[in-house]
Design a protein around this motif. Structure first.
Motif, PDB file in Angstrom:
ATOM      1  N   THR A  52       0.828  -1.205   0.000  1.00 46.77           N
ATOM      2  CA  THR A  52       0.000   0.000   0.000  1.00 46.77           C
ATOM      3  C   THR A  52       0.860   1.252   0.000  1.00 46.77           C
ATOM      4  O   THR A  52       0.576   2.219  -0.718  1.00 46.77           O
ATOM      5  N   ARG A  53       1.924   1.221   0.776  1.00 40.01           N
ATOM      6  CA  ARG A  53       2.813   2.390   0.846  1.00 40.01           C
ATOM      7  C   ARG A  53       3.485   2.650  -0.495  1.00 40.01           C
ATOM      8  O   ARG A  53       3.582   3.801  -0.944  1.00 40.01           O
ATOM      9  N   LEU A  54       3.940   1.601  -1.157  1.00 40.12           N
ATOM     10  CA  LEU A  54       4.587   1.765  -2.451  1.00 40.12           C
ATOM     11  C   LEU A  54       3.619   2.326  -3.486  1.00 40.12           C
ATOM     12  O   LEU A  54       3.968   3.218  -4.273  1.00 40.12           O
ATOM     13  N   LEU A  55       2.383   1.820  -3.500  1.00 41.05           N
ATOM     14  CA  LEU A  55       1.399   2.299  -4.472  1.00 41.05           C
ATOM     15  C   LEU A  55       0.923   3.711  -4.131  1.00 41.05           C
ATOM     16  O   LEU A  55       0.593   4.492  -5.028  1.00 41.05           O
ATOM     17  N   LEU A  56       0.896   4.053  -2.837  1.00 41.13           N
ATOM     18  CA  LEU A  56       0.505   5.403  -2.445  1.00 41.13           C
ATOM     19  C   LEU A  56       1.490   6.437  -2.972  1.00 41.13           C
ATOM     20  O   LEU A  56       1.098   7.517  -3.435  1.00 41.13           O
ATOM     21  N   VAL A  57       2.781   6.106  -2.916  1.00 42.22           N
ATOM     22  CA  VAL A  57       3.792   7.018  -3.462  1.00 42.22           C
ATOM     23  C   VAL A  57       3.556   7.244  -4.957  1.00 42.22           C
ATOM     24  O   VAL A  57       3.717   8.362  -5.464  1.00 42.22           O
ATOM     25  N   GLU A  60       0.573   9.599  -5.369  1.00 40.70           N
ATOM     26  CA  GLU A  60       0.946  10.970  -5.014  1.00 40.70           C
ATOM     27  C   GLU A  60       1.834  11.616  -6.067  1.00 40.70           C
ATOM     28  O   GLU A  60       2.014  12.831  -6.061  1.00 40.70           O
ATOM     29  N   GLY A  61       2.398  10.809  -6.971  1.00 39.63           N
ATOM     30  CA  GLY A  61       3.227  11.361  -8.033  1.00 39.63           C
ATOM     31  C   GLY A  61       2.464  11.887  -9.227  1.00 39.63           C
ATOM     32  O   GLY A  61       3.066  12.411 -10.167  1.00 39.63           O
ATOM     33  N   VAL A  62       1.131  11.752  -9.226  1.00 36.85           N
ATOM     34  CA  VAL A  62       0.336  12.274 -10.341  1.00 36.85           C
ATOM     35  C   VAL A  62       0.440  13.796 -10.350  1.00 36.85           C
ATOM     36  O   VAL A  62       0.221  14.452  -9.319  1.00 36.85           O
ATOM     37  N   PRO A  63       0.777  14.411 -11.473  1.00 37.50           N
ATOM     38  CA  PRO A  63       0.930  15.871 -11.511  1.00 37.50           C
ATOM     39  C   PRO A  63      -0.363  16.596 -11.151  1.00 37.50           C
ATOM     40  O   PRO A  63      -1.468  16.139 -11.479  1.00 37.50           O
ATOM     41  N   ASP A  64      -0.229  17.729 -10.481  1.00 35.40           N
ATOM     42  CA  ASP A  64      -1.394  18.527 -10.127  1.00 35.40           C
ATOM     43  C   ASP A  64      -2.133  19.029 -11.363  1.00 35.40           C
ATOM     44  O   ASP A  64      -3.355  19.243 -11.324  1.00 35.40           O
ATOM     45  N   GLU A  65      -1.402  19.241 -12.462  1.00 37.41           N
ATOM     46  CA  GLU A  65      -2.054  19.719 -13.674  1.00 37.41           C
ATOM     47  C   GLU A  65      -3.080  18.720 -14.184  1.00 37.41           C
ATOM     48  O   GLU A  65      -4.155  19.096 -14.679  1.00 37.41           O
ATOM     49  N   GLN A  66      -2.750  17.428 -14.094  1.00 42.03           N
ATOM     50  CA  GLN A  66      -3.707  16.415 -14.535  1.00 42.03           C
ATOM     51  C   GLN A  66      -4.934  16.377 -13.632  1.00 42.03           C
ATOM     52  O   GLN A  66      -6.060  16.197 -14.111  1.00 42.03           O
ATOM     53  N   ARG A  67      -4.733  16.556 -12.347  1.00 40.17           N
ATOM     54  CA  ARG A  67      -5.876  16.586 -11.431  1.00 40.17           C
ATOM     55  C   ARG A  67      -6.737  17.827 -11.676  1.00 40.17           C
ATOM     56  O   ARG A  67      -7.974  17.758 -11.616  1.00 40.17           O
ATOM     57  N   LYS A  68      -6.110  18.960 -11.940  1.00 42.02           N
ATOM     58  CA  LYS A  68      -6.875  20.174 -12.254  1.00 42.02           C
ATOM     59  C   LYS A  68      -7.698  19.985 -13.521  1.00 42.02           C
ATOM     60  O   LYS A  68      -8.859  20.393 -13.593  1.00 42.02           O
ATOM     61  N   LEU A  69      -7.089  19.350 -14.523  1.00 39.62           N
ATOM     62  CA  LEU A  69      -7.810  19.100 -15.766  1.00 39.62           C
ATOM     63  C   LEU A  69      -8.987  18.152 -15.530  1.00 39.62           C
ATOM     64  O   LEU A  69     -10.071  18.347 -16.101  1.00 39.62           O
ATOM     65  N   ALA A  70      -8.778  17.140 -14.699  1.00 39.21           N
ATOM     66  CA  ALA A  70      -9.864  16.202 -14.402  1.00 39.21           C
ATOM     67  C   ALA A  70     -11.021  16.909 -13.708  1.00 39.21           C
ATOM     68  O   ALA A  70     -12.199  16.668 -14.033  1.00 39.21           O
ATOM     69  N   SER A 169       6.209  14.323 -12.833  1.00 33.64           N
ATOM     70  CA  SER A 169       5.657  13.836 -11.582  1.00 33.64           C
ATOM     71  C   SER A 169       5.362  14.999 -10.657  1.00 33.64           C
ATOM     72  O   SER A 169       5.866  16.115 -10.827  1.00 33.64           O
ATOM     73  N   ASN A 170       4.527  14.724  -9.655  1.00 31.96           N
ATOM     74  CA  ASN A 170       4.198  15.712  -8.654  1.00 31.96           C
ATOM     75  C   ASN A 170       5.237  15.678  -7.547  1.00 31.96           C
ATOM     76  O   ASN A 170       5.528  14.625  -7.006  1.00 31.96           O
ATOM     77  N   PHE A 171       5.796  16.837  -7.203  1.00 31.38           N
ATOM     78  CA  PHE A 171       6.831  16.902  -6.166  1.00 31.38           C
ATOM     79  C   PHE A 171       6.315  17.561  -4.884  1.00 31.38           C
ATOM     80  O   PHE A 171       7.075  17.890  -4.008  1.00 31.38           O
ATOM     81  N   HIS A 172       4.986  17.723  -4.800  1.00 31.79           N
ATOM     82  CA  HIS A 172       4.428  18.416  -3.643  1.00 31.79           C
ATOM     83  C   HIS A 172       3.884  17.471  -2.591  1.00 31.79           C
ATOM     84  O   HIS A 172       3.248  17.904  -1.648  1.00 31.79           O
ATOM     85  N   GLY A 173       4.130  16.174  -2.747  1.00 30.41           N
ATOM     86  CA  GLY A 173       3.676  15.222  -1.739  1.00 30.41           C
ATOM     87  C   GLY A 173       2.213  14.866  -1.917  1.00 30.41           C
ATOM     88  O   GLY A 173       1.766  14.519  -2.997  1.00 30.41           O
ATOM     89  N   THR A 174       1.452  14.970  -0.842  1.00 26.27           N
ATOM     90  CA  THR A 174       0.067  14.533  -0.841  1.00 26.27           C
ATOM     91  C   THR A 174      -0.760  15.363  -1.811  1.00 26.27           C
ATOM     92  O   THR A 174      -0.727  16.598  -1.766  1.00 26.27           O
ATOM     93  N   PRO A 175      -1.524  14.727  -2.712  1.00 27.08           N
ATOM     94  CA  PRO A 175      -2.356  15.485  -3.654  1.00 27.08           C
ATOM     95  C   PRO A 175      -3.469  16.211  -2.927  1.00 27.08           C
ATOM     96  O   PRO A 175      -4.150  15.651  -2.057  1.00 27.08           O
ATOM     97  N   SER A 176      -3.666  17.467  -3.260  1.00 27.46           N
ATOM     98  CA  SER A 176      -4.692  18.288  -2.601  1.00 27.46           C
ATOM     99  C   SER A 176      -5.940  18.430  -3.439  1.00 27.46           C
ATOM    100  O   SER A 176      -6.961  18.914  -2.946  1.00 27.46           O
ATOM    101  N   LEU A 177      -5.876  18.051  -4.709  1.00 27.75           N
ATOM    102  CA  LEU A 177      -7.011  18.206  -5.613  1.00 27.75           C
ATOM    103  C   LEU A 177      -7.667  16.853  -5.828  1.00 27.75           C
ATOM    104  O   LEU A 177      -7.080  15.975  -6.434  1.00 27.75           O
ATOM    105  N   GLN A 178      -8.881  16.695  -5.322  1.00 27.38           N
ATOM    106  CA  GLN A 178      -9.596  15.439  -5.439  1.00 27.38           C
ATOM    107  C   GLN A 178     -11.041  15.724  -5.820  1.00 27.38           C
ATOM    108  O   GLN A 178     -11.609  16.760  -5.426  1.00 27.38           O
ATOM    109  N   PRO A 179     -11.664  14.822  -6.603  1.00 25.50           N
ATOM    110  CA  PRO A 179     -13.091  14.988  -6.878  1.00 25.50           C
ATOM    111  C   PRO A 179     -13.902  14.930  -5.586  1.00 25.50           C
ATOM    112  O   PRO A 179     -13.480  14.343  -4.588  1.00 25.50           O
TER     113      PRO A 179
END
Length: 349
Positions: A52-57, A60-70, A169-179
């Motif tokens: 779980t820890r490995l997959l969580l990392v 968290e590497g998904v770029p914020d730009e992709q989350r904003k677009l989503a 990749s995202n370098f800001h750690g925990t993603p803040s943008l979620q549906p």
């Protein structure tokens, strides 16, 4: 957590005289903890949080730009997972599967404690018996080679399904943008989180409660305890530093091969570092002892041998953890390195 300590915690909860048997099953266990049932339960207990820890990392590497677009496109949680997060997970999943398989395939202490007989034994136990009890080094070497060959074949097979994901990749750690969470999604997430906690937390609590006894202060007052702690810290720091240094050097070489479209060389080099995980520590220690006994007093080099063996055993974890992030960084910044004329250590930072 030491494996045997974790096994004792599992037995305290799920064993024949465990908490579940005494509280919920009227004094009889729901299933026998010894044999295949207990081995599977223990391996899930140890490897589920690690995977779980490995997959969580990776998530968290998904770029914020992709989350904003989503979010801009109005994607719900399922669409965001399928189109944004799943491609990243899919690229890292083969590495996690291979690592967890090798950890389970080479399990020793868990199978020895919960095996319950010859029907639930492993190659690792056969190697231990051949070397430790029979001192049959040829048989132990043959079994170790078979174990390494099986795991190497699986790693190479699983590696064929691993494809690097383009993009930064995202370098800001925990993603803040979620549906926005729906009631159904919260219920689904809560169910799996609670199921995981019910599996992991009770054995840990059983260990802590067993450790808080009248002997605790005596242990802390014993000088042998602090001597063991100091030795453990020295071995951990030295072995971890060596494994990290060797892993970064090895992955720096493999990413250059991949950037030059020499994937086979990169895979072969990574396989050499990863296959160490399926080599039993007893085999590594025995081989080192036999190799050095004609050159020096091996017993005087015991501390160095322990550090070396631990560093080798930790190297696959370094490779599996840093491989994908380093590959993505190289793909993202390689054109910039070339344009600036950066080489060697300057482009490794």
């Amino acid at each position: 957590m030491p494996v045997l300590v974790g096994v004792f915690g599992i037995v305290a909860i799920y064993g024949n005289q465990g908490v579940i048997a005494n509280w919920f099953a009227g004094g009889s266990a729901l299933f026998s903890i010894y044999g295949l049932n207990g081995i599977l339960l223990a391996h899930v207990f140890f490897n589920l949080p690690f995977a779980t820890r490995l997959l969580l990392v990776t998530i968290e590497g998904v770029p914020d730009e992709q989350r904003k677009l989503a979010l801009h496109l109005g994607m719900n949680s399922w669409q965001c997972f399928r189109l944004v997060e799943w491609p990243r997970l899919k690229s890292h999943l083969p590495h996690v599967i291979g690592l967890v398989f090798m950890l389970c395939f080479t399990s020793f202490a868990t199978v020895m404690a919960l095996g319950g007989g010859p029907q639930a034994t492993t190659i690792e136990l056969a190697i231990y018996q051949a070397i430790k009890f029979d001192f049959d080094l040829p048989t132990g070497a043959v079994l170790a080679l078979w174990q390494m060959a099986i795991c190497a074949a699986l790693v190479m097979f699983v590696g064929r399904f691993s494809k690097p994901v383009s993009g930064k990749s995202n370098f800001h750690g925990t993603p803040s943008l979620q549906p926005k969470d729906t009631i159904l999604k919260k219920g689904w997430d809560s169910f799996w989180i609670m199921a995981t906690l019910m599996l992991v937390i009770p054995p840990i609590l059983a260990i802590l409660l067993s450790g808080l006894n009248s002997k605790l202060l005596d242990v802390f007052a014993d000088s042998r305890f602090w001597s063991a702690v100091g030795t453990s810290l020295q071995v951990a720091v030295l072995a971890g530093s060596i494994a990290l240094l060797v892993g970064i050097v090895l992955l720096s070489t493999t990413r250059v091969y991949r950037l030059k479209s020499q994937a086979r060389r990169a895979d072969s080099l990574e396989l050499v570092g990863t296959v160490i995980l399926v080599t039993p520590a007893l085999v590594l220690s025995t081989a080192t002892f036999l190799m050095l006994r004609g050159m020096a007093n091996v017993f005087s080099l015991a501390f160095g041998i322990v550090v070396l063996v631990n560093a080798l055993m930790a190297l696959p974890y370094v490779i599996k953890t840093l491989n994908q992030p380093m590959q993505r960084l190289a793909a993202q910044y390689y054109p910039l390195w070339q344009s600036l004329g950066m080489h060697g250590l300057r482009d490794s930072g």
